[in-house]
Design a protein around this motif. Structure first.
Motif, PDB file in Angstrom:
ATOM      1  N   ASN A  97       0.834  -1.205   0.000  1.00  0.00           N
ATOM      2  CA  ASN A  97       0.000   0.000   0.000  1.00  0.00           C
ATOM      3  C   ASN A  97       0.867   1.253   0.000  1.00  0.00           C
ATOM      4  O   ASN A  97       2.091   1.197   0.149  1.00  0.00           O
ATOM      5  CB  ASN A  97      -0.956  -0.001   1.197  1.00  0.00           C
ATOM      6  N   ALA A  98       0.207   2.404  -0.136  1.00  0.00           N
ATOM      7  CA  ALA A  98       0.922   3.674  -0.258  1.00  0.00           C
ATOM      8  C   ALA A  98       1.711   4.003   1.013  1.00  0.00           C
ATOM      9  O   ALA A  98       2.816   4.561   0.940  1.00  0.00           O
ATOM     10  CB  ALA A  98      -0.054   4.802  -0.569  1.00  0.00           C
ATOM     11  N   ARG A  99       1.145   3.656   2.180  1.00  0.00           N
ATOM     12  CA  ARG A  99       1.837   3.950   3.443  1.00  0.00           C
ATOM     13  C   ARG A  99       3.159   3.176   3.537  1.00  0.00           C
ATOM     14  O   ARG A  99       4.177   3.720   3.971  1.00  0.00           O
ATOM     15  CB  ARG A  99       0.930   3.593   4.626  1.00  0.00           C
ATOM     16  N   PHE A 100       3.136   1.904   3.121  1.00  0.00           N
ATOM     17  CA  PHE A 100       4.359   1.104   3.157  1.00  0.00           C
ATOM     18  C   PHE A 100       5.403   1.675   2.189  1.00  0.00           C
ATOM     19  O   PHE A 100       6.589   1.754   2.521  1.00  0.00           O
ATOM     20  CB  PHE A 100       4.040  -0.343   2.782  1.00  0.00           C
ATOM     21  N   VAL A 101       4.966   2.084   0.989  1.00  0.00           N
ATOM     22  CA  VAL A 101       5.892   2.636  -0.002  1.00  0.00           C
ATOM     23  C   VAL A 101       6.543   3.920   0.523  1.00  0.00           C
ATOM     24  O   VAL A 101       7.756   4.107   0.417  1.00  0.00           O
ATOM     25  CB  VAL A 101       5.154   2.911  -1.326  1.00  0.00           C
ATOM     26  N   ALA A 102       5.724   4.799   1.120  1.00  0.00           N
ATOM     27  CA  ALA A 102       6.255   6.048   1.662  1.00  0.00           C
ATOM     28  C   ALA A 102       7.234   5.781   2.810  1.00  0.00           C
ATOM     29  O   ALA A 102       8.286   6.429   2.913  1.00  0.00           O
ATOM     30  CB  ALA A 102       5.113   6.941   2.137  1.00  0.00           C
ATOM     31  N   ALA A 103       6.903   4.802   3.665  1.00  0.00           N
ATOM     32  CA  ALA A 103       7.788   4.464   4.778  1.00  0.00           C
ATOM     33  C   ALA A 103       9.111   3.886   4.268  1.00  0.00           C
ATOM     34  O   ALA A 103      10.185   4.189   4.811  1.00  0.00           O
ATOM     35  CB  ALA A 103       7.099   3.460   5.711  1.00  0.00           C
ATOM     36  N   TRP A 104       9.041   3.090   3.216  1.00  0.00           N
ATOM     37  CA  TRP A 104      10.266   2.511   2.666  1.00  0.00           C
ATOM     38  C   TRP A 104      11.156   3.587   2.046  1.00  0.00           C
ATOM     39  O   TRP A 104      12.378   3.534   2.169  1.00  0.00           O
ATOM     40  CB  TRP A 104       9.924   1.440   1.638  1.00  0.00           C
ATOM     41  N   ILE A 105      10.553   4.563   1.387  1.00  0.00           N
ATOM     42  CA  ILE A 105      11.319   5.675   0.817  1.00  0.00           C
ATOM     43  C   ILE A 105      12.070   6.420   1.915  1.00  0.00           C
ATOM     44  O   ILE A 105      13.257   6.738   1.782  1.00  0.00           O
ATOM     45  CB  ILE A 105      10.388   6.634   0.049  1.00  0.00           C
TER      46      ILE A 105
END
Length: 408
Positions: A220-228
């Motif tokens: 999801n978008a939250r996981f992608v943002a956290a990984w960035i």
């Protein structure tokens, strides 16, 4: 008269150079800001990460191949009409850096023909065709589009992140070959090859792997943002660690540090010749120390092999305090002395690992940008980020390095 002619030639060359850079910049911007939305509009949403990974990965592969091509070109002397008396391993060697530009520009002429063949929409495009009565975009829509984007908090934070990201990255990859040359005493062609393979090629690999992961795992978008955010922190810590991994530079003879932070080379003995302090031609003395030039070492004779200067002897300043026969200790060879340091591979392995980790955020970052804006604003959003990077990131980076070069 000669100076006036030289000045005119310089003006013409610089004019051609800047016009060429303008054309390259326009082409790159169009491909990036229009090409990415074109792909996103013509493939299924679930397949976008893979296509982005391939697109960005190939885009990264270009600089890697450029470094490798540069490595091959710098093995050729800059003036093709001359046969120099030095070899590519000599610090004074100037390779044919311009030869790669000629080869690449010729290839771009053929690639540009294929770019004209792209249709407005691919046959299986998921974007519905435009209605005949649909409003066509115009310059009047530009202010409202900019206003929409400036009110998008996610896009603004991502833009700020991109600017802060480019500040160290642009300088790092611009000066990485030169840093490897000076820090680990590598020849220019070896430094270029290692920079391309150990740095940029690894980055391309990380981008493609991350695209496949997002395609399979569908985070999801939250996981992608956290990984960035996580990869940015790891990368910053990693680059800070690499600052302390290097080789000692204490083998230079006559290197004096002044209270104002500047350093200079001072004579180590009373040589019988006047030396040019601006002509850096390092030699390695038999005492294991690197001298600014043969003149600074007080060398009065040299040997020639195959038309090239091979070594120097009768050097007054080399090994004055050593109890070794003068005929042995007063000799020197061209180039730096060999470093007794094994940190090079440690540096490159850690550098490649940190670059790989950070590169896995590129595809997710692109998806985040395209999904946080209105579909009609995709190209505009990418253009805004490129504008901010060019204005604030690249300009500040160049200003910083200009000041750094002046200070050092």
């Amino acid at each position: 008269m000669e100076q006036r002619i030289q000045s005119k030639i310089t003006t013409v060359v610089l004019a051609i150079f800047f016009v060429s850079l303008l054309g390259v910049g326009m082409g790159q911007t169009a491909v990036y800001t229009l090409g990415i939305p074109y792909i996103d509009d013509n493939v299924a949403s679930r397949e976008s990460p893979l296509y982005f990974a391939i697109t960005i990965g190939v885009r990264i592969l270009g600089p890697a191949l450029g470094f490798i091509l540069g490595s091959l070109c710098t093995m050729v002397y800059a003036d093709l009409t001359r046969t120099p008396q030095i070899t590519p391993t000599d610090p004074r060697w100037v390779g044919a850096w311009w030869l790669g530009l000629v080869l690449i520009s010729a290839m771009l002429m053929f690639v540009s023909i294929g770019m004209f063949a792209f249709p407005t929409r691919l046959p299986k495009s998921r974007t519905p065709p435009r209605r005949a009565d649909a409003k066509k975009p115009s310059l009047r829509d530009f202010p409202s589009a900019v206003k929409r984007l400036l009110k998008n908090d996610i896009l603004m934070f991502r833009t700020a992140s991109s600017v802060l990201h480019i500040l160290p990255i642009a300088g790092l990859y611009t000066f990485l070959p030169k840093y490897l040359e000076s820090q680990f005493r590598l020849p220019a062609h070896h430094a270029n090859m290692i920079s391309g393979v150990g740095g940029i090629l690894v980055m391309g690999l990380g981008i493609i792997i991350s695209g496949v992961f997002i395609l399979r795992a569908k985070p999801n978008a939250r996981f992608v943002a956290a990984w960035i955010a996580f990869t940015a922190v790891v990368y910053a810590i990693g680059m800070s660690v690499l600052m302390f991994i290097g080789c000692p530079m204490d083998d230079f003879a006559g290197l004096v540090s002044h209270p104002d932070g500047l350093s200079s080379f001072e004579p180590t003995c009373e040589a019988t010749c006047g030396c040019d302090r601006n002509k850096f031609s390092p030699i390695c003395g038999a005492d294991g120390r690197t001298y600014f030039s043969a003149c600074h070492a007080g060398c009065s004779n040299y040997t020639v092999s195959d038309g090239k200067v091979e070594s120097f002897y009768n050097c007054q300043c080399i090994g004055q305090n050593l109890t070794v026969p003068e005929a042995v200790i007063s000799t020197a060879t061209i180039g730096y002395c060999k470093l007794e340091c094994s940190n090079f591979w440690v540096y490159m392995i850690l550098f490649s690992v940190f670059v790989f980790i950070h590169s896995t955020s590129e595809v997710g970052s692109m998806l985040l940008i395209l999904r946080c804006v209105d579909p009609r604003d995709k190209a505009m959003a990418l253009g805004l980020i490129q504008f901010a990077i060019g204005l604030f990131g690249n300009y500040l980076m160049r200003h910083y390095f200009q000041q750094w070069r002046y200070i050092t």
